[in-house]
Design an enzyme around this catalytic site. Structure first.
Site, PDB file in Angstrom:
ATOM      1  N   LYS A   1       0.831  -1.206   0.000  1.00  0.00           N
ATOM      2  CA  LYS A   1       0.000   0.000   0.000  1.00  0.00           C
ATOM      3  C   LYS A   1       0.867   1.257   0.000  1.00  0.00           C
ATOM      4  O   LYS A   1       0.663   2.185  -0.767  1.00  0.00           O
ATOM      5  CB  LYS A   1      -0.937   0.012   1.213  1.00  0.00           C
ATOM      6  CG  LYS A   1      -1.896   1.169   1.197  1.00  0.00           C
ATOM      7  CD  LYS A   1      -2.161   1.758   2.545  1.00  0.00           C
ATOM      8  CE  LYS A   1      -1.136   2.786   2.943  1.00  0.00           C
ATOM      9  NZ  LYS A   1      -1.322   3.382   4.243  1.00  0.00           N
TER      10      LYS A   1
ATOM     11  N   ASP B   1      -6.070   1.256   1.580  1.00  0.00           N
ATOM     12  CA  ASP B   1      -5.994   1.211   3.036  1.00  0.00           C
ATOM     13  C   ASP B   1      -7.378   0.842   3.560  1.00  0.00           C
ATOM     14  O   ASP B   1      -8.280   0.485   2.788  1.00  0.00           O
ATOM     15  CB  ASP B   1      -5.495   2.557   3.598  1.00  0.00           C
ATOM     16  CG  ASP B   1      -6.547   3.652   3.458  1.00  0.00           C
ATOM     17  OD1 ASP B   1      -7.579   3.435   2.779  1.00  0.00           O
ATOM     18  OD2 ASP B   1      -6.354   4.723   4.046  1.00  0.00           O
TER      19      ASP B   1
END
Ligand code: SF4
Length: 211
Positions: free
Chosen positions: A120, A138
């Site tokens: 991420k 996220d």
């Protein structure tokens, strides 16, 4: 979900906020990476609070190495997991100095090898610093995408793959920031503010709840 609806959803995002920005404050690429690393399991606001002082004295890998791990911990001790984060920042900075002449690498495989940087974070860095069309997933992106009906997947990797597949390419650059900000301020975890949401007419969660 119908492709026309997906286009309308992202046009709405664009109309509402044409140039979404990360809320992390960072004066350069290196400090942006450090802020992204620090933001794991904590809010951007808390990160900005500690980095405001930290980056005044150390805004390069050399300077961070110069202040040392103990002093670094003192600056970031109000954040969760600060011990691990401080350790990773020291290792990451050393790595950048030794391997990349203090620059940030622009390849995912290289970024993911940096201590404290996962998929991420790598996506967020590639998107923000290098303008690649990657979509970082996220907790906000995962929740909002599922509620709207853009995906039914529960893991960040699968959600990322779904979004890359279904979101028109011209929206990829900002998709993650739009979804994050929407999740932070409107489609909040406990009680989404559906009545004031500009997506309510398209959203699976809102329409199935008869709002
Ligand atoms: S309508 Fe409600 S559930 Fe759907 S995106 Fe907006 S706030 Fe979230």
């Amino acid at each position: 979900m119908n492709q026309q609806i997906i286009i309308k959803i992202f046009e709405k995002f664009k109309q509402n906020n044409p140039n979404p920005k990360s809320e992390l404050s960072a004066p350069n690429d290196y400090t942006f990476c450090i802020s992204v690393l620090l933001s794991a399991q904590t809010t951007d606001k808390s990160v900005n609070k500690v980095t405001e002082e930290l980056f005044k004295i150390a805004d390069t890998p050399e300077k961070i190495l110069g202040i040392g791990e103990d002093k670094l911990k003192n600056y970031i001790k109000s954040l969760g997991f600060f011990n691990v984060k401080a350790k990773n920042i020291m290792l990451l900075s050393k790595f950048l100095v030794e391997k990349y002449q203090s620059n940030i690498p622009n390849k995912r495989e290289e970024l993911e090898k940096l201590p404290g940087i996962g998929r991420k974070s790598a996506n967020v860095i590639l998107n923000r610093i290098f303008n690649f069309n990657f979509i970082g997933v996220d907790t906000h992106v995962l929740r909002v995408s599922n509620r709207i009906g853009l995906t039914t997947c529960e893991t960040p990797m699968k959600v990322e793959q779904d979004l890359i597949k279904i979101v028109p390419i011209e929206f990829h650059k900002n998709a993650s920031d739009w979804l994050v900000l929407h999740g932070r301020y409107v489609c909040v975890a406990r009680k989404p503010k559906c009545s004031e949401c500009f997506l309510k007419e398209f959203c699976k969660f809102a329409t199935s709840s008869n709002l």
